[in-house]
Design a protein around this motif. Sequence first.
Motif, mmCIF file in Angstrom:
data_model
loop_
_atom_site.group_PDB
_atom_site.id
_atom_site.type_symbol
_atom_site.label_atom_id
_atom_site.label_comp_id
_atom_site.label_asym_id
_atom_site.label_seq_id
_atom_site.Cartn_x
_atom_site.Cartn_y
_atom_site.Cartn_z
ATOM 1 N N LEU A 5 0.109 -15.636 8.856
ATOM 2 C CA LEU A 5 -0.678 -14.423 9.060
ATOM 3 C C LEU A 5 -2.035 -14.701 8.428
ATOM 4 C CD1 LEU A 5 1.970 -11.723 8.021
ATOM 5 C CD2 LEU A 5 1.165 -12.183 10.349
ATOM 6 N N ASP A 6 -3.081 -14.300 9.113
ATOM 7 C CA ASP A 6 -4.433 -14.523 8.597
ATOM 8 C C ASP A 6 -4.865 -13.255 7.850
ATOM 9 O OD1 ASP A 6 -7.005 -15.300 8.148
ATOM 10 O OD2 ASP A 6 -7.671 -15.021 10.234
ATOM 11 N N ILE A 7 -4.456 -13.199 6.575
ATOM 12 C CA ILE A 7 -4.727 -11.951 5.851
ATOM 13 C C ILE A 7 -5.521 -12.212 4.570
ATOM 14 C CG2 ILE A 7 -2.664 -10.844 6.775
ATOM 15 C CD1 ILE A 7 -1.349 -11.218 4.056
ATOM 16 N N VAL A 8 -6.074 -11.140 4.009
ATOM 17 C CA VAL A 8 -6.780 -11.251 2.728
ATOM 18 C C VAL A 8 -5.884 -10.631 1.651
ATOM 19 C CG1 VAL A 8 -9.093 -11.245 3.755
ATOM 20 C CG2 VAL A 8 -8.030 -9.059 3.136
ATOM 21 N N PRO A 9 -6.046 -11.075 0.393
ATOM 22 C CA PRO A 9 -5.173 -10.542 -0.660
ATOM 23 C C PRO A 9 -5.375 -9.040 -0.873
ATOM 24 C CG PRO A 9 -6.488 -12.403 -1.475
ATOM 25 C CD PRO A 9 -6.984 -12.081 -0.108
ATOM 26 N N LEU A 10 -4.309 -8.381 -1.294
ATOM 27 C CA LEU A 10 -4.347 -6.940 -1.557
ATOM 28 C C LEU A 10 -5.491 -6.568 -2.505
ATOM 29 C CD1 LEU A 10 -2.754 -4.244 -1.204
ATOM 30 C CD2 LEU A 10 -1.397 -4.901 -3.174
ATOM 31 N N LYS A 11 -5.663 -7.382 -3.543
ATOM 32 C CA LYS A 11 -6.673 -6.997 -4.535
ATOM 33 C C LYS A 11 -8.105 -7.070 -3.998
ATOM 34 C CE LYS A 11 -6.890 -11.226 -7.407
ATOM 35 N NZ LYS A 11 -6.121 -12.104 -6.520
ATOM 36 N N SER A 12 -8.277 -7.712 -2.832
ATOM 37 C CA SER A 12 -9.629 -7.742 -2.266
ATOM 38 C C SER A 12 -9.958 -6.435 -1.544
ATOM 39 C CB SER A 12 -9.796 -8.932 -1.320
ATOM 40 O OG SER A 12 -9.098 -8.696 -0.119
ATOM 41 N N GLY A 150 7.045 -9.351 14.116
ATOM 42 C CA GLY A 150 6.313 -9.262 15.385
ATOM 43 C C GLY A 150 5.239 -8.192 15.335
ATOM 44 N N ALA A 151 5.567 -7.051 14.734
ATOM 45 C CA ALA A 151 4.579 -5.967 14.615
ATOM 46 C C ALA A 151 3.421 -6.403 13.710
ATOM 47 C CB ALA A 151 5.248 -4.712 14.063
ATOM 48 N N LEU A 152 3.763 -7.078 12.619
ATOM 49 C CA LEU A 152 2.710 -7.575 11.709
ATOM 50 C C LEU A 152 1.805 -8.557 12.444
ATOM 51 C CD1 LEU A 152 5.126 -7.947 8.701
ATOM 52 C CD2 LEU A 152 2.979 -6.648 8.567
ATOM 53 N N GLU A 153 2.412 -9.426 13.255
ATOM 54 C CA GLU A 153 1.619 -10.414 14.006
ATOM 55 C C GLU A 153 0.723 -9.745 15.041
ATOM 56 O OE1 GLU A 153 4.443 -14.397 13.939
ATOM 57 O OE2 GLU A 153 4.899 -12.828 15.395
ATOM 58 N N ARG A 154 1.267 -8.739 15.743
ATOM 59 C CA ARG A 154 0.448 -8.066 16.773
ATOM 60 C C ARG A 154 -0.799 -7.445 16.159
ATOM 61 N NH1 ARG A 154 3.125 -7.557 21.717
ATOM 62 N NH2 ARG A 154 5.316 -8.080 21.489
ATOM 63 N N VAL A 155 -0.603 -6.765 15.028
ATOM 64 C CA VAL A 155 -1.746 -6.092 14.379
ATOM 65 C C VAL A 155 -2.693 -7.139 13.791
ATOM 66 C CG1 VAL A 155 -2.363 -4.523 12.484
ATOM 67 C CG2 VAL A 155 -0.479 -3.940 14.043
ATOM 68 N N ASN A 156 -2.134 -8.188 13.238
ATOM 69 C CA ASN A 156 -2.964 -9.252 12.678
ATOM 70 C C ASN A 156 -3.793 -9.949 13.761
ATOM 71 O OD1 ASN A 156 -2.543 -12.420 11.079
ATOM 72 N ND2 ASN A 156 -3.843 -10.772 10.360
ATOM 73 N N ARG A 157 -3.169 -10.182 14.912
ATOM 74 C CA ARG A 157 -3.905 -10.828 16.029
ATOM 75 C C ARG A 157 -5.012 -9.956 16.577
ATOM 76 N NH1 ARG A 157 0.607 -14.307 19.391
ATOM 77 N NH2 ARG A 157 1.292 -15.463 17.565
ATOM 78 N N ALA A 158 -4.899 -8.632 16.341
ATOM 79 C CA ALA A 158 -5.985 -7.735 16.769
ATOM 80 C C ALA A 158 -7.166 -7.845 15.798
ATOM 81 C CB ALA A 158 -5.479 -6.298 16.832
ATOM 82 N N GLY A 159 -6.972 -8.603 14.709
ATOM 83 C CA GLY A 159 -8.087 -8.831 13.774
ATOM 84 C C GLY A 159 -7.947 -8.112 12.439
#
Length: 266
Positions: A5-12, A150-159
């Motif tokens: 998943l291409d995510i940023v840390p919570l603390k950011s 899958g839900a996490l990936e769909r939302v992540n792929r939307a940016g």
Amino acid sequence: MKHTLDIVPLKSWIDTGDKPLIIAGPCSAETEEQVVSTAHLLANTGKVNVLRAGIWKPRTRPGEFEGIGSVGLQWLKRAKEETGLLTATEVATAKHVEEALAAGVDVLWIGARSTANPFTVQEIADALVGVDIPVLIKNPVNPDLSLWIGALERVNRAGIKKLAAIHRGFSSFEKTAFRNEPMWDLAIQLKSACPELPIINDPSHICGNRELIPYIAQKAMDMDLQGLIIESHIDPSVAWTDAKQQVTPASLAELLDNLSVRHPES
Ligand code: PEP
Ligand code: MN
């Protein structure tokens, strides 16, 4: 299997210092007075980061209170202006997303019934393209880790890079002490599949009653989950939804005081 998943840390996106992220507020926005007064009491505890309130409520059976609708977004706005708390609400359609964004809601979440439906999740994801907002995704009602990922990936792929999961337990045919079985193994499996993903525990919907909440919240902290989302109402006895599991802001403060939280570095 690891998932990227291409995510940023919570603390950011939300700085809670050494403490877990605390999201609290009523199951449903009922009246302006109820939302605003609950928000003040929660803000005064000094322990809450985000105010939650359901505006559109996914009810299992028809004929019950289905949420106050768009007018409640203005109550969240007022609560934020008066208390400084960030606000969060559930979205289940593209229209909910548009309205919540237009009203300045700070955090969106996808409910357990929506996560179970990839068409719904995709519709929400499509409405989020080009938007920079934190999105929290509850586990699906059924114990299916792939649907959750899958839900996490769909939302992540939307940016969406400000992403977290909410562990709210799973429905089961067996009657147990819990409204939704915690099935901690699924949270553990999600953690190992997506190690960078923050997981927030929802003891309110797991327990279905106030009494068990401290036990589940402590267990979540012992598992080093990153936060808690707890339903809190100014007067739970008259709550329009989920009355048995809501706690007053004063009991929430006591519950949080009694939690033993490991320092992330310790
Ligand atoms: C809620 O948060 O009030 C809610 C409807 O939760 P869930 O989607 O977990 O049932
Ligand atoms: Mn609820």
